[in-house]
Scaffold this motif. Structure first.
Motif, short mmCIF file in Angstrom:
data_model
loop_
_atom_site.label_atom_id
_atom_site.label_comp_id
_atom_site.label_asym_id
_atom_site.label_seq_id
_atom_site.Cartn_x
_atom_site.Cartn_y
_atom_site.Cartn_z
N GLU A 72 -8.92 -2.49 -0.37
CA GLU A 72 -7.73 -3.35 -0.38
C GLU A 72 -7.27 -3.65 1.03
O GLU A 72 -6.96 -4.80 1.36
N LEU A 73 -7.23 -2.62 1.84
CA LEU A 73 -6.76 -2.78 3.21
C LEU A 73 -7.64 -3.74 3.99
O LEU A 73 -7.14 -4.54 4.78
N ILE A 78 0.85 -1.19 0.00
CA ILE A 78 0.00 0.00 0.00
C ILE A 78 0.89 1.24 0.00
O ILE A 78 2.09 1.15 0.29
N GLN A 90 -7.96 3.20 -0.70
CA GLN A 90 -7.27 1.97 -0.32
C GLN A 90 -8.02 1.17 0.74
O GLN A 90 -7.58 0.09 1.11
#
Length: 95
Positions: free
Chosen positions: A49-50, A31, A46
């Motif tokens: 995704e996180l 990231i 993000q």
């Protein structure tokens, strides 16, 4: 107006995770974090995704290297799916 950045501290408190995990993801290039003065921030883009990485690490006990390998393989799968779709579209045009 909602801000598009959240500090690592706020994010970790909200989701009950360790800040070191987020820093490890950044150190591994998984990231990207933004630095403003002495504080690091996560962009809301993000969060999806996180969330996946948190699940992999905390629920499935996968380490950072494993997360990076999984991420890389999923990117390859996505690229291949796009290529398959493009080939199907070209095939459909020629029929």
């Amino acid at each position: 107006m909602e801000t598009e950045l959240i500090t690592i501290t706020e994010y970790c408190f909200k989701y009950d995770i360790e800040p070191e995990f987020i820093i490890s993801l950044e150190d591994s290039g998984i990231i990207s974090l933004m630095r403003v003065e002495s504080e690091k921030y996560i962009h809301i883009r993000q969060f999806g995704e996180l969330d996946k990485y948190i699940h992999l690490h905390y629920d499935l006990q996968i380490n950072i290297e494993g997360i990076d390998a999984i991420r890389h393989l999923l990117e390859k799968v996505d690229a291949m799916q796009q290529e398959i779709q493009e080939l199907k579209n070209r095939l459909h045009v020629h029929q």
